[in-house]
Design an enzyme around this catalytic site. Structure first.
Site, mmCIF file in Angstrom:
data_model
loop_
_atom_site.group_PDB
_atom_site.id
_atom_site.type_symbol
_atom_site.label_atom_id
_atom_site.label_comp_id
_atom_site.label_asym_id
_atom_site.label_seq_id
_atom_site.Cartn_x
_atom_site.Cartn_y
_atom_site.Cartn_z
ATOM 1 N N GLU A 237 42.518 45.193 40.043
ATOM 2 C CA GLU A 237 41.321 45.320 40.865
ATOM 3 C C GLU A 237 41.638 44.992 42.331
ATOM 4 O O GLU A 237 42.081 45.825 43.073
ATOM 5 C CB GLU A 237 40.192 44.459 40.289
ATOM 6 C CG GLU A 237 39.727 45.030 38.941
ATOM 7 C CD GLU A 237 38.432 44.436 38.421
ATOM 8 O OE1 GLU A 237 38.071 43.316 38.815
ATOM 9 O OE2 GLU A 237 37.788 45.104 37.592
HETATM 10 C C1 HEC Z 1 37.713 47.477 41.354
HETATM 11 C C2 HEC Z 1 36.274 47.417 41.145
HETATM 12 C C3 HEC Z 1 35.621 46.059 41.149
HETATM 13 C C4 HEC Z 1 35.654 45.096 42.134
HETATM 14 C C5 HEC Z 1 36.420 45.145 43.447
HETATM 15 C C6 HEC Z 1 34.779 44.043 41.698
HETATM 16 N N1 HEC Z 1 34.226 44.358 40.494
HETATM 17 FE FE1 HEC Z 1 32.848 43.301 39.499
HETATM 18 N N2 HEC Z 1 33.171 44.384 37.863
HETATM 19 C C7 HEC Z 1 33.967 45.510 37.796
HETATM 20 C C8 HEC Z 1 34.177 45.879 36.409
HETATM 21 C C9 HEC Z 1 34.981 47.062 35.902
HETATM 22 C C10 HEC Z 1 33.492 44.917 35.635
HETATM 23 C C11 HEC Z 1 33.461 44.821 34.114
HETATM 24 C C12 HEC Z 1 34.761 44.199 33.652
HETATM 25 C C13 HEC Z 1 34.713 43.725 32.219
HETATM 26 O O1 HEC Z 1 33.630 43.470 31.699
HETATM 27 O O2 HEC Z 1 35.782 43.578 31.621
HETATM 28 C C14 HEC Z 1 32.850 44.007 36.587
HETATM 29 C C15 HEC Z 1 31.995 42.968 36.227
HETATM 30 C C16 HEC Z 1 31.294 42.206 37.148
HETATM 31 C C17 HEC Z 1 30.205 41.317 36.827
HETATM 32 C C18 HEC Z 1 29.636 41.060 35.450
HETATM 33 C C19 HEC Z 1 28.365 41.820 35.211
HETATM 34 C C20 HEC Z 1 27.949 41.817 33.769
HETATM 35 O O3 HEC Z 1 26.892 42.363 33.452
HETATM 36 O O4 HEC Z 1 28.667 41.271 32.911
HETATM 37 C C21 HEC Z 1 29.790 40.736 37.997
HETATM 38 C C22 HEC Z 1 28.676 39.732 38.181
HETATM 39 C C23 HEC Z 1 30.660 41.250 39.043
HETATM 40 N N3 HEC Z 1 31.535 42.170 38.492
HETATM 41 C C24 HEC Z 1 30.668 40.824 40.357
HETATM 42 C C25 HEC Z 1 31.741 41.082 41.218
HETATM 43 C C26 HEC Z 1 32.050 40.315 42.403
HETATM 44 C C27 HEC Z 1 31.272 39.120 42.898
HETATM 45 C C28 HEC Z 1 33.158 40.880 42.970
HETATM 46 C C29 HEC Z 1 33.922 40.430 44.194
HETATM 47 C C30 HEC Z 1 34.476 39.098 44.127
HETATM 48 C C31 HEC Z 1 33.519 42.015 42.134
HETATM 49 N N4 HEC Z 1 32.658 42.084 41.070
HETATM 50 C C32 HEC Z 1 34.550 42.898 42.414
HETATM 51 C C33 HEC Z 1 34.493 46.173 38.879
HETATM 52 C C34 HEC Z 1 34.744 45.558 40.103
#
Ligand code: HEC
Ligand code: HEC
Length: 408
Positions: free
Chosen positions: A192
């Site tokens: 990521e």
């Molecule tokens: C490259 C794309 C990407 C980036 C950059 C990213 N996310 Fe995500 N995010 C995802 C993905 C894909 C998941 C699900 C991963 C899993 O469940 O294994 C996720 C899951 C989450 C969730 C959980 C939501 C749930 O319903 O479970 C939250 C809250 C979240 N991200 C916040 C953030 C925050 C805050 C940041 C920065 C620090 C961030 N994300 C950066 C792709 C991204």
């Protein structure tokens, strides 16, 4: 500036809703930012009717003709807010005061918002949290699976950050206990943002403006020896607690405005209860309160053998957790296609059909699907006073204040 709370700096690294954990899910690891215990978010989020993790689906027949071609009739009961299993999303101020029981700490939220949009959290300064969770598009990336730095294609669909504050655990498999623990993930994940906190805090420490904002948000802390990532995580988590979406047409209907939704949506909500969707998708977020096996009644992965994901099994190694995923919130669901953890379902119609089949062993008719979709479409709420439907075209989202301003 609507409020000038003078606050102690310890603001919740809270596992909002840890109390909602249903049996069978191991207690989450303590968060790296030491959560203070907090009351479960809306008490009613886990109605006693909600199934325990392993209870078999009660066989409910929708009491409706299912033969294609046959004329179907639909009806609906009047709303009784006291006994409905879905509650309206509160506004941000009420959420902080009544549910989180903490003051809204504006400087902390402002800092968190800034960090959420800061690409310096990634190794090559190209990706911020908002790159994958675009607040103008329902808090997602609109892709089947996420793309990290250097174009790396990830393994799983990006869930929305809107209303994630209501989730009992974070991630599809629930591996993070709260928002702060979750936010620790992406910056360090090679696929990521591919960075690490040493690198990130070194970059941020050179930004005098950001450091002054940190000092404002944490007035009791000393940043002369560098930035502690826990402060960054606390701020991001706190900002995410403002990403809740009140005032959807369905919430207005729940609160007594009979004209807020169409007749089809009302019939759809009745079906949602009658066929049993509500057993898993309930509470304030219409989901987010438990982890359930995908394919509880009919196999899902038989037809989706390509990208089999073991879900919660990857975290616990327990057989009963095979294919178990967090029940997603259905708030703003009309905006967050494609659907499911694997992003295989392009339309609401498709995913509703799959749910009926694999979770409830019901082959929904076209007319039933239409009504369920009409109900789901009525769940699109507002962020900062604007419907999420209509903020796509706005270059810069308005500042975070209006929510608290009006009510004072
Ligand atoms: C490259 C794309 C990407 C980036 C950059 C990213 N996310 Fe995500 N995010 C995802 C993905 C894909 C998941 C699900 C991963 C899993 O469940 O294994 C996720 C899951 C989450 C969730 C959980 C939501 C749930 O319903 O479970 C939250 C809250 C979240 N991200 C916040 C953030 C925050 C805050 C940041 C920065 C620090 C961030 N994300 C950066 C792709 C991204
Ligand atoms: C036994 C619990 C359960 C029941 C009953 C259930 N669901 Fe789900 N639902 C889930 C789980 C778990 C997921 C996530 C599965 C995944 O992506 O791996 C999900 C996902 C969804 C999604 C996609 C959400 C997203 O963000 O991708 C929709 C839409 C949905 N369900 C609607 C319904 C409807 C409509 C019904 C009734 C016909 C229903 N569900 C019945 C547990 C349930």
């Amino acid at each position: 500036m609507s409020k000038s709370h003078v606050m102690s700096f310890v603001v919740g690294a809270a596992s909002v809703g840890a109390g909602l954990l249903l049996m069978g899910v191991p207690a989450p690891k303590p968060s790296p930012v030491e959560p203070s215990p907090r009351p479960a978010i809306p008490e009613r989020s886990t109605p006693s009717e909600a199934p325990a993790l392993d209870s078999p689906a009660p066989a409910r027949s929708p009491d409706l003709p299912l033969e294609s071609g046959e004329e179907e009739s639909f009806s609906y009961d009047p709303i009784d807010l006291e006994s409905e299993l879905i509650e309206p999303v509160p506004d941000v101020e009420t959420f902080f005061e009544d549910f989180l029981e903490e003051d809204y700490h504006e400087d902390l939220v402002t800092l968190g918002e800034r960090l959420f949009h800061d690409p310096r959290l990634s190794s090559d300064n190209t990706l911020s949290c908002a790159s994958c969770h675009d607040l103008r598009y329902g808090g997602i990336d609109r892709a089947v699976t996420a793309t990290g730095v250097n174009g790396q294609i990830g393994p799983i669909n990006t869930p929305t950050v809107f209303n994630a504050a209501f989730n009992v655990l974070q991630f599809w498999d629930g591996r993070a206990a709260n928002l702060e623990e979750q936010a620790d993930g992406p910056p360090n994940a090679p696929g990521e943002m591919a960075s690490n906190w040493d690198e990130i805090t070194a970059k941020l420490a050179k930004d005098a403006d950001l450091v002054s904002q940190l000092v404002k948000a944490f007035p009791k802390e000393d940043f002369s020896n560098g930035i502690d990532p826990e402060h960054l995580l606390t701020a991001i988590g706190e900002f995410e607690r403002t990403l809740i979406t009140p005032n959807s047409p369905f919430d207005r209907y729940l609160k007594g405005d009979d004209r807020a939704v169409s007749r089809e949506a009302k019939e759809g909500y009745q079906l949602f209860k009658d066929v049993g969707c509500i057993e898993c998708h309930n509470g304030t977020a219409v989901g987010g309160g438990s982890l359930q096996v995908l394919g509880r009644r009919r196999s899902y992965f038989k037809e989706h053998a390509a990208g089999v994901n073991l879900g919660r099994f990857n975290v616990t190694g327990e057989d009963e957790d095979r294919y178990r995923f967090k029940v997603p919130s259905l708030r703003n669901i009309a905006l967050t296609a494609p659907y499911l953890h694997d992003g295989t379902q392009q339309s609401l119609q498709d995913v509703v059909r799959v749910m009926g089949a694999v979770q409830l062993d019901v082959d929904l008719s076209d007319a039933q699907v239409e009504r369920l979709v009409a109900f789901l479409e009525s769940l699109t709420g507002e962020y900062r006073g604007m419907s999420l439907d209509s903020i796509q075209n706005i270059e810069n989202l308005p500042s975070h204040e209006p929510q608290t301003e009006d009510s004072e």
